[in-house]
Motif scaffolding. Structure first.
Motif, PDB file in Angstrom:
ATOM      1  N   GLU A 110       0.861  -1.177   0.000  1.00  0.00           N
ATOM      2  CA  GLU A 110       0.000   0.000   0.000  1.00  0.00           C
ATOM      3  C   GLU A 110       0.906   1.238   0.000  1.00  0.00           C
ATOM      4  OE1 GLU A 110      -3.946  -1.162   2.448  1.00  0.00           O
ATOM      5  OE2 GLU A 110      -2.094  -1.017   3.605  1.00  0.00           O
ATOM      6  N   SER A 111       0.571   2.217  -0.839  1.00  0.00           N
ATOM      7  CA  SER A 111       1.473   3.383  -0.904  1.00  0.00           C
ATOM      8  C   SER A 111       0.688   4.667  -1.167  1.00  0.00           C
ATOM      9  CB  SER A 111       2.536   3.175  -1.997  1.00  0.00           C
ATOM     10  OG  SER A 111       1.958   2.686  -3.183  1.00  0.00           O
ATOM     11  N   ASP A 112       0.867   5.616  -0.275  1.00  0.00           N
ATOM     12  CA  ASP A 112       0.296   6.952  -0.503  1.00  0.00           C
ATOM     13  C   ASP A 112       1.238   7.774  -1.390  1.00  0.00           C
ATOM     14  OD1 ASP A 112      -2.018   6.685   1.283  1.00  0.00           O
ATOM     15  OD2 ASP A 112      -0.494   6.526   2.856  1.00  0.00           O
ATOM     16  N   PHE A 113       2.539   7.545  -1.220  1.00  0.00           N
ATOM     17  CA  PHE A 113       3.543   8.242  -2.034  1.00  0.00           C
ATOM     18  C   PHE A 113       4.629   7.243  -2.435  1.00  0.00           C
ATOM     19  CE2 PHE A 113       1.701  11.545   0.633  1.00  0.00           C
ATOM     20  CZ  PHE A 113       1.450  12.556  -0.295  1.00  0.00           C
ATOM     21  N   VAL A 114       5.089   7.366  -3.680  1.00  0.00           N
ATOM     22  CA  VAL A 114       6.170   6.495  -4.168  1.00  0.00           C
ATOM     23  C   VAL A 114       7.293   7.388  -4.698  1.00  0.00           C
ATOM     24  CG1 VAL A 114       6.798   4.698  -5.847  1.00  0.00           C
ATOM     25  CG2 VAL A 114       4.502   4.716  -4.821  1.00  0.00           C
ATOM     26  N   PHE A 115       8.478   7.215  -4.143  1.00  0.00           N
ATOM     27  CA  PHE A 115       9.643   7.970  -4.632  1.00  0.00           C
ATOM     28  C   PHE A 115      10.458   7.053  -5.547  1.00  0.00           C
ATOM     29  CE2 PHE A 115       8.335  10.507  -1.103  1.00  0.00           C
ATOM     30  CZ  PHE A 115       8.666  11.816  -1.461  1.00  0.00           C
ATOM     31  N   TRP A 116      10.818   7.581  -6.706  1.00  0.00           N
ATOM     32  CA  TRP A 116      11.486   6.773  -7.731  1.00  0.00           C
ATOM     33  C   TRP A 116      12.945   7.207  -7.840  1.00  0.00           C
ATOM     34  CZ3 TRP A 116       8.955   2.683  -9.247  1.00  0.00           C
ATOM     35  CH2 TRP A 116       9.401   1.958 -10.354  1.00  0.00           C
ATOM     36  N   VAL A 117      13.834   6.383  -7.283  1.00  0.00           N
ATOM     37  CA  VAL A 117      15.265   6.755  -7.208  1.00  0.00           C
ATOM     38  C   VAL A 117      16.090   5.654  -7.876  1.00  0.00           C
ATOM     39  CG1 VAL A 117      16.985   7.799  -5.647  1.00  0.00           C
ATOM     40  CG2 VAL A 117      14.626   7.620  -4.890  1.00  0.00           C
ATOM     41  N   THR A 118      15.635   5.224  -9.057  1.00  0.00           N
ATOM     42  CA  THR A 118      16.278   4.097  -9.735  1.00  0.00           C
ATOM     43  C   THR A 118      17.440   4.585 -10.600  1.00  0.00           C
ATOM     44  OG1 THR A 118      14.654   4.345 -11.472  1.00  0.00           O
ATOM     45  CG2 THR A 118      14.142   2.743  -9.749  1.00  0.00           C
ATOM     46  N   GLN A 119      18.019   3.642 -11.332  1.00  0.00           N
ATOM     47  CA  GLN A 119      19.191   3.927 -12.178  1.00  0.00           C
ATOM     48  C   GLN A 119      19.021   5.206 -13.010  1.00  0.00           C
ATOM     49  OE1 GLN A 119      22.163   2.207 -12.768  1.00  0.00           O
ATOM     50  NE2 GLN A 119      21.614   1.207 -10.848  1.00  0.00           N
ATOM     51  N   PRO A 120      20.031   6.065 -13.032  1.00  0.00           N
ATOM     52  CA  PRO A 120      19.920   7.294 -13.826  1.00  0.00           C
ATOM     53  C   PRO A 120      19.874   7.013 -15.328  1.00  0.00           C
ATOM     54  CG  PRO A 120      21.959   7.257 -12.528  1.00  0.00           C
ATOM     55  CD  PRO A 120      21.320   5.930 -12.340  1.00  0.00           C
ATOM     56  N   ALA A 121      19.070   7.794 -16.024  1.00  0.00           N
ATOM     57  CA  ALA A 121      18.996   7.690 -17.486  1.00  0.00           C
ATOM     58  C   ALA A 121      19.303   9.069 -18.083  1.00  0.00           C
ATOM     59  CB  ALA A 121      17.599   7.240 -17.905  1.00  0.00           C
ATOM     60  N   PRO A 122      19.792   9.075 -19.332  1.00  0.00           N
ATOM     61  CA  PRO A 122      20.154  10.359 -19.966  1.00  0.00           C
ATOM     62  C   PRO A 122      18.931  11.051 -20.571  1.00  0.00           C
ATOM     63  CG  PRO A 122      20.655   8.547 -21.425  1.00  0.00           C
ATOM     64  CD  PRO A 122      20.103   7.919 -20.180  1.00  0.00           C
TER      65      PRO A 122
END
Ligand SMILES: Cc1cc2nc3c(=O)[nH]c(=O)nc-3n(C[C@H](O)[C@H](O)[C@H](O)COP(=O)(O)OP(=O)(O)OC[C@H]3O[C@@H](n4cnc5c(N)ncnc54)[C@H](O)[C@@H]3O)c2cc1C
Length: 384
Positions: free
Chosen positions: A240-252
């Motif tokens: 269950e998620s009220d907020f999701v932070f996306w800190v995955t592999q950097p893309a150009p």
């Protein structure tokens, strides 16, 4: 001697270009016209970003005022989000489609990277990306507002952070330090251990620390979909998620695909050891957006900072018609990972693991010293 009409254009006010502008302010290029194109006026310094989220630094302390820095460097500041570049004609386009009337003779890109949002369903709609930083900070403001609205003793706020590299770990600990008790945190990471590339002792220490702070770590799991209510994982479970932070592999940036410049398999700009784009003289790149041939480096603010001196030296050499010099990065750098409890973890392959207040003070001193250079340059402009 170079003609007085030649024009150096810096695209993106990342860490490297900020330092290049500082250097050019101290020691100007002879007969140059200099322009910075940036989509923000205040450039965030990554070293202080988690500390800002943890309430340790004011926004002004961790942002570089680019128009003022340009004044110091004698550069024009152009506010634009670049959405295209044609390396054949040298034309830069701004978002909306019109061309910027700049006609660079030399150009350098320091536009950073951002996590890939389109690979997983629902992320562009629901997830808060770690980059661009203004979007991350706007998301963090929404979280704090939601936490402030919560009824005492009610259901906790549920936050999922995706990506267990140093950025994801520091961000999670920083947010948790500001919302203890009222929030449930899950950190999802595709690998078997957090902090890939760090030594196993540091990985274990940080995993134990997260557990002690009540943060649940989901290792070896990948997110397959994000919705407005939950984050679905590849084992069929969901959080269950009220907020999701996306800190995955950097893309150009995607617009580089149509630039005609050489890209690596992930789409980052291929540069030689001189930071000049492969096969193109007078076109440079540095920081996250650059991939040095045969030298795989992690995407990190530390490397973006270290590329500043060689980039400035080679822009100057190219300008004067002198030979360029090779940059030889250190393969292993010392990392200081703030844990938002007044301490930091020192991480380097062969060093003993240290998690201490002294390490935090050390990191704090390095970061404040970095920012002080810009404050001092700004003061010198004001007192002229
Ligand atoms: C949460 C988090 C914490 C982190 N903490 C650390 C840390 O403590 N230490 C560390 O070393 N690294 C850290 N990193 C990694 C670090 O942020 C990056 O490696 C670093 O910022 C890269 O620097 P850069 O100079 O290449 O680009 P950036 O710092 O990303 O700067 C790029 C600049 O270009 C501008 N720009 C981008 N696109 C355009 C465009 N199209 N047109 C005009 N302007 C544009 C952007 O607005 C930005 O100002 C962290 C990352 C995250 C996500």
């Amino acid at each position: 001697m170079p003609s007085s009409t030649r024009h150096l254009v810096l695209v993106g006010g990342g860490h490297t270009h900020a330092l290049v502008l500082l250097a050019l302010g101290k020691n100007p290029l002879p007969g140059s016209r200099l322009t910075l194109v940036s989509d923000v006026e205040s450039a965030p310094y990554s070293g202080m970003l988690p500390g800002h989220v943890a309430g340790l630094y004011e926004a002004a302390e961790m942002h570089i005022d680019l128009p003022r820095l340009c004044r110091y460097a004698g550069a024009d500041f152009v506010s634009a989000h670049v959405s295209g570049y044609d390396s054949g004609t040298g034309i830069l386009q701004r978002e909306g489609g019109d061309a910027l009337d700049l006609r660079p003779d030399f150009i350098s890109f320091n536009v950073g990277s951002s996590p890939q949002l389109d690979a997983v369903a629902g992320t562009r709609r629901w997830a808060i990306p770690s980059k661009p930083v203004p979007e991350l900070l706007a998301g963090w403001t929404r979280v704090r507002e939601a936490a402030a609205r919560m009824a005492p003793g009610g259901e906790p706020l549920r936050i999922v952070v995706v990506g267990g590299g140093a950025g994801g770990v520091e961000l999670t600990l920083a947010m948790q330090s500001q919302l203890p008790g009222t929030t449930r945190f899950d950190l999802v990471h595709g690998g078997d251990h957090l902090l890939p590339g760090h030594n196993p002792r540091v990985q274990r220490l940080v995993e134990d620390l997260l557990a002690a702070r009540g943060i649940t770590t989901r290792l070896g799991r990948r997110v397959v979909e994000v919705t407005g209510e939950e984050t679905r994982l590849d084992d069929g479970s969901s959080l269950e998620s009220d907020f999701v932070f996306w800190v995955t592999q950097p893309a150009p940036p995607r617009w580089l695909r149509h630039s005609g410049l050489a890209l690596n398999e992930k789409g980052f700009l291929r540069v030689g050891p001189t930071l000049e784009c492969v096969g193109r003289s007078g076109i440079f790149a540095a920081g996250d957006v650059a991939s040095i041939e045969d030298v795989p480096l992690p995407k990190s603010g530390v490397y973006a900072v270290r590329m500043a001196a060689p980039l400035e030296a080679n822009l100057r050499a190219a300008w004067l018609g002198n030979p360029l010099v090779a940059y030889r990065p250190q393969r292993h750098i010392l990392s200081l990972i703030g844990t938002a409890d007044g301490r930091a973890v020192v991480s380097r392959p062969w060093l003993p693991t240290l998690h201490s207040r002294i390490a935090w003070r050390w990191k704090d001193r390095i970061d404040r010293r970095f920012m002080r250079q810009f404050v001092e340059a700004d003061r010198s402009v004001q007192t002229d």
